[in-house]
Design a protein around this motif. Structure first.
Motif, PDB file in Angstrom:
ATOM      1  N   THR A   1     -58.082 -68.500 -41.991  1.00 30.19           N
ATOM      2  CA  THR A   1     -58.217 -67.743 -43.269  1.00 30.19           C
ATOM      3  C   THR A   1     -57.920 -66.514 -41.946  1.00 30.19           C
ATOM      4  O   THR A   1     -57.976 -66.815 -40.055  1.00 30.19           O
ATOM      5  N   GLY A   2     -58.245 -64.988 -41.957  1.00 33.20           N
ATOM      6  CA  GLY A   2     -57.946 -63.474 -41.021  1.00 33.20           C
ATOM      7  C   GLY A   2     -58.593 -63.078 -41.636  1.00 33.20           C
ATOM      8  O   GLY A   2     -58.412 -62.763 -43.551  1.00 33.20           O
ATOM      9  N   HIS A   3     -59.438 -61.848 -40.872  1.00 32.99           N
ATOM     10  CA  HIS A   3     -60.054 -60.650 -41.207  1.00 32.99           C
ATOM     11  C   HIS A   3     -60.151 -59.585 -40.631  1.00 32.99           C
ATOM     12  O   HIS A   3     -60.692 -59.638 -39.808  1.00 32.99           O
ATOM     13  N   THR A   4     -59.612 -58.413 -40.831  1.00 35.43           N
ATOM     14  CA  THR A   4     -59.816 -57.248 -40.138  1.00 35.43           C
ATOM     15  C   THR A   4     -59.309 -56.200 -40.495  1.00 35.43           C
ATOM     16  O   THR A   4     -59.766 -56.427 -42.312  1.00 35.43           O
ATOM     17  N   GLU A   5     -60.488 -54.923 -39.979  1.00 35.39           N
ATOM     18  CA  GLU A   5     -60.246 -53.806 -41.499  1.00 35.39           C
ATOM     19  C   GLU A   5     -59.006 -53.488 -41.821  1.00 35.39           C
ATOM     20  O   GLU A   5     -58.397 -52.668 -42.690  1.00 35.39           O
ATOM     21  N   GLU A   6     -58.191 -53.809 -41.069  1.00 37.41           N
ATOM     22  CA  GLU A   6     -56.430 -53.511 -40.692  1.00 37.41           C
ATOM     23  C   GLU A   6     -55.719 -53.669 -42.011  1.00 37.41           C
ATOM     24  O   GLU A   6     -54.957 -54.356 -42.558  1.00 37.41           O
ATOM     25  N   ALA A   7     -55.676 -55.699 -41.677  1.00 32.03           N
ATOM     26  CA  ALA A   7     -55.224 -56.284 -42.250  1.00 32.03           C
ATOM     27  C   ALA A   7     -55.664 -56.617 -44.202  1.00 32.03           C
ATOM     28  O   ALA A   7     -55.340 -57.425 -44.315  1.00 32.03           O
ATOM     29  N   GLY A   8     -57.519 -56.458 -43.807  1.00 31.91           N
ATOM     30  CA  GLY A   8     -57.985 -57.009 -45.189  1.00 31.91           C
ATOM     31  C   GLY A   8     -57.956 -58.605 -44.662  1.00 31.91           C
ATOM     32  O   GLY A   8     -58.320 -58.978 -44.081  1.00 31.91           O
ATOM     33  N   TYR A   9     -58.330 -59.236 -46.283  1.00 33.32           N
ATOM     34  CA  TYR A   9     -59.002 -60.376 -45.680  1.00 33.32           C
ATOM     35  C   TYR A   9     -58.250 -61.670 -46.556  1.00 33.32           C
ATOM     36  O   TYR A   9     -56.593 -61.110 -47.588  1.00 33.32           O
ATOM     37  N   GLY A  10     -57.618 -62.952 -45.623  1.00 38.97           N
ATOM     38  CA  GLY A  10     -56.141 -62.998 -45.772  1.00 38.97           C
ATOM     39  C   GLY A  10     -56.212 -64.418 -46.199  1.00 38.97           C
ATOM     40  O   GLY A  10     -57.641 -64.933 -44.911  1.00 38.97           O
ATOM     41  N   PHE A  11     -55.510 -65.088 -45.913  1.00 40.51           N
ATOM     42  CA  PHE A  11     -55.997 -67.078 -45.723  1.00 40.51           C
ATOM     43  C   PHE A  11     -54.225 -67.594 -45.861  1.00 40.51           C
ATOM     44  O   PHE A  11     -53.494 -66.956 -47.053  1.00 40.51           O
ATOM     45  N   THR A  12     -54.236 -68.697 -44.851  1.00 39.10           N
ATOM     46  CA  THR A  12     -52.983 -69.442 -45.437  1.00 39.10           C
ATOM     47  C   THR A  12     -53.146 -71.191 -45.444  1.00 39.10           C
ATOM     48  O   THR A  12     -54.515 -71.121 -44.565  1.00 39.10           O
ATOM     49  N   GLY A  13     -53.656 -71.546 -46.792  1.00 37.91           N
ATOM     50  CA  GLY A  13     -53.939 -72.837 -46.957  1.00 37.91           C
ATOM     51  C   GLY A  13     -52.821 -73.911 -47.483  1.00 37.91           C
ATOM     52  O   GLY A  13     -51.618 -73.406 -47.701  1.00 37.91           O
ATOM     53  N   SER A  14     -52.913 -75.490 -47.231  1.00 39.65           N
ATOM     54  CA  SER A  14     -52.535 -76.209 -48.252  1.00 39.65           C
ATOM     55  C   SER A  14     -53.219 -77.446 -48.464  1.00 39.65           C
ATOM     56  O   SER A  14     -54.677 -78.082 -47.663  1.00 39.65           O
ATOM     57  N   ALA A  15     -52.979 -77.699 -49.094  1.00 39.30           N
ATOM     58  CA  ALA A  15     -53.262 -78.752 -50.191  1.00 39.30           C
ATOM     59  C   ALA A  15     -52.522 -80.091 -50.571  1.00 39.30           C
ATOM     60  O   ALA A  15     -51.508 -79.721 -50.772  1.00 39.30           O
TER      61      ALA A  15
END
Length: 391
Positions: A236-250
Motif C-alpha cells: 500500500t501507499g498513502h501521502t496527501e500528495e498521492a492519495g491512497y494507492g495499492f499494488t496487489g496480487s492473488a
C-alpha cells in the motif's frame, strides 16, 4: 537481427483444440472512481484493465517495492545475507523515528536484514527502509542509485526514485501504474521463495511501548489479505500528495493477477475497490488452454548454427484469458528476433506466441527452444559468409 512474424507450424485450432467460437466479445469493464487503475493476468500476459496506466505519479510507500526488490536481488546473488545485522544510526533515528509509518526502531539498535524486510513489507516502516539502504550502500543516496540502475534493467520507463521509502521529495520520485505492475510481476517471478517468505505475513511485532514496555504488533495494511482467496502481497501507499494507492496480487486455480489502484480518496475506498477489483478479475475473466507443455508450435531460423532451424515449444501449459462464458475467434502468430544466433540452449525463451481476438487485448505467451543448437564449424561459418555476399 529483424523481428520476424512466422507462420504457425499448425493451424491455431490444431494447437488449441476445437472450441466452439462465439461472436466477438467486448472486454468486461470495471467501475471505480480511482483515477489510475491497471490489472494484468500473469498466466497469459493479458492486460485486463487499464486507466491512465502510464501517468507519472507519486508512489508513496509503493516505492518500497523497489527497495525490497533490490534487496531480494542481492540476497539471491549471495551479496547480502538475511542474518546480517545493520545498526540504526542516531542521526537516522532523529530524522525517521516519528515520520509516517514506523517499525519503532531504537537509536543504536542492531537489526537483521530479514527483520528489516518484514518491517518494510508488513509495517511499511520508513525507518526500516533507511536503515536497510544505509546498511547496504553506506548512504541513502548511494542506495537510490542502485534503485535507478535496477529501474533501467527492468525497463520501467515512467519511473524514477529519489528516496528509499517513497517519502515526498518535490516530484523527484514518480512511477506509473504499469511500471508498478511490472515491478510486482518481476518480484513474484524472479524471487518466488523470498516473495512467499516476506510478502504475505498478516502482522509483525517489533519495538516496545513507552512506559509499560509492551511489545508492539502492527497488522499488514494489504487490503486483500484475509478478504480475497489466494491474496499474498504486495504494498500500500498513502501521502496527501498521492492519495491512497495499492499494488496487489492473488493466485487462484493457477491464475495469478496483479492489480494497481492509485489516487483514491480514503482508506475505505482503497479497501473496498481493491477487493472488488481483484474479485472482478477472477470472476469476469476465465482461462482457456492454448498449448500443452512441450508442444511444438513452429520452427525459427538459426544463424551460424549446426542446425538451420530450432523448434519452438511451450515451456508450460499456456493459457489465454477470455471473458467468462465466451470463446471468441482467436488468431495466433509466432514472433521472434531473428534469425536467432547460435549457440542456443534448450529451454531458452527465444520467441513469443501472440494471440489476438476481436475486441480483446493482445496476449503474448513465451516459447522456448526445443533443443540445444551449437555453433557452426569453420566451414559452416565460411559458407554462411559466402552466401551472405550473394544473398
Amino acid at each position: 537481427m529483424t523481428r520476424i512474424a512466422a507462420a504457425l507450424a499448425l493451424p491455431l485450432v490444431a494447437i488449441v483444440g476445437a472450441y466452439p467460437s462465439t461472436a466477438a466479445a467486448p472486454a468486461p469493464q470495471f467501475q471505480t472512481e480511482a483515477p489510475v487503475a491497471y490489472m494484468t493476468d500473469l498466466s497469459s500476459g493479458a492486460v485486463l484493465f487499464e486507466r491512465d496506466a502510464d501517468r507519472r505519479m507519486p508512489p508513496a510507500s509503493m516505492a518500497k517495492m523497489m527497495t525490497v526488490y533490490v534487496a531480494f536481488d542481492m540476497v539471491a546473488k549471495g551479496e547480502l545475507k538475511l542474518d546480517t545485522e545493520f545498526t540504526m544510526q542516531p542521526d537516522t533515528w532523529k530524522k525517521w523515528h516519528a515520520q509516517g509509518s514506523t517499525m519503532f526502531l531504537s537509536s543504536g539498535e542492531k537489526v537483521s536484514v530479514a527483520n528489516l524486510l518484514y518491517g518494510i513489507v508488513t509495517l511499511s516502516g520508513n525507518d526500516a527502509c533507511i536503515v536497510l539502504a544505509e546498511g547496504i550502500s553506506g548512504t541513502e543516496a548511494a542506495f537510490v542509485d542502485r534503485m535507478n540502475q535496477m529501474r533501467d534493467k527492468l525497463k520501467l520507463t515512467n519511473s524514477n526514485f529519489g528516496t528509499a521509502n517513497g517519502w515526498p521529495d518535490n516530484g523527484v520520485t514518480y512511477v506509473s501504474a504499469r511500471d508498478l505492475g511490472t515491478l510486482a510481476a518481476r518480484t513474484i517471478e524472479d524471487y518466488p521463495k523470498l516473495y512467499k517468505q516476506f510478502y504475505s505475513r498478516p502482522d509483525f511485532t517489533w519495538g516496545k511501548t513507552l512506559g509499560s514496555g509492551d511489545a508492539i504488533t502492527q497488522a499488514n495494511r494489504d487490503p486483500l489479505l484475509g478478504r480475497v482467496a489466494g491474496a499474498d502481497g504486495l504494498k500500500t501507499g498513502h501521502t496527501e500528495e498521492a492519495g491512497y494507492g495499492f499494488t496487489g496480487s492473488a493466485e487462484q486455480n493457477g491464475r495469478r493477477l496483479v492489480m494497481v489502484l492509485a489516487g483514491m480518496t480514503s482508506w475505505n475506498q482503497r479497501v473496498n475497490d481493491s477487493v472488488r477489483f481483484m474479485e472482478w478479475g477472477f470472476r469476469a475473466w476465465q482461462a482457456k488452454p492454448v498449448v500443452k507443455q512441450g508442444r511444438k508450435v513452429a520452427d525459427a531460423a538459426v544463424q551460424l548454427g549446426d542446425a538451420s532451424t530450432v523448434g519452438l515449444v511451450a515451456p508450460r501449459n499456456l493459457t489465454v484469458t477470455l471473458p467468462a462464458g465466451m470463446t471468441p475467434q482467436m488468431q495466433g502468430k509466432v514472433v521472434y528476433q531473428g534469425p536467432i544466433k547460435a549457440p542456443i540452449k534448450a529451454g531458452t525463451h527465444v520467441a513469443d506466441l501472440v494471440i489476438t481476438s476481436p475486441g480483446l487485448p493482445q496476449q503474448t505467451l513465451p516459447l522456448v527452444a526445443e533443443k540445444d543448437v551449437g555453433e557452426a564449424g569453420f566451414f559452416g561459418r565460411a559458407w554462411a559468409g559466402l552466401t551472405g555476399l550473394f544473398g
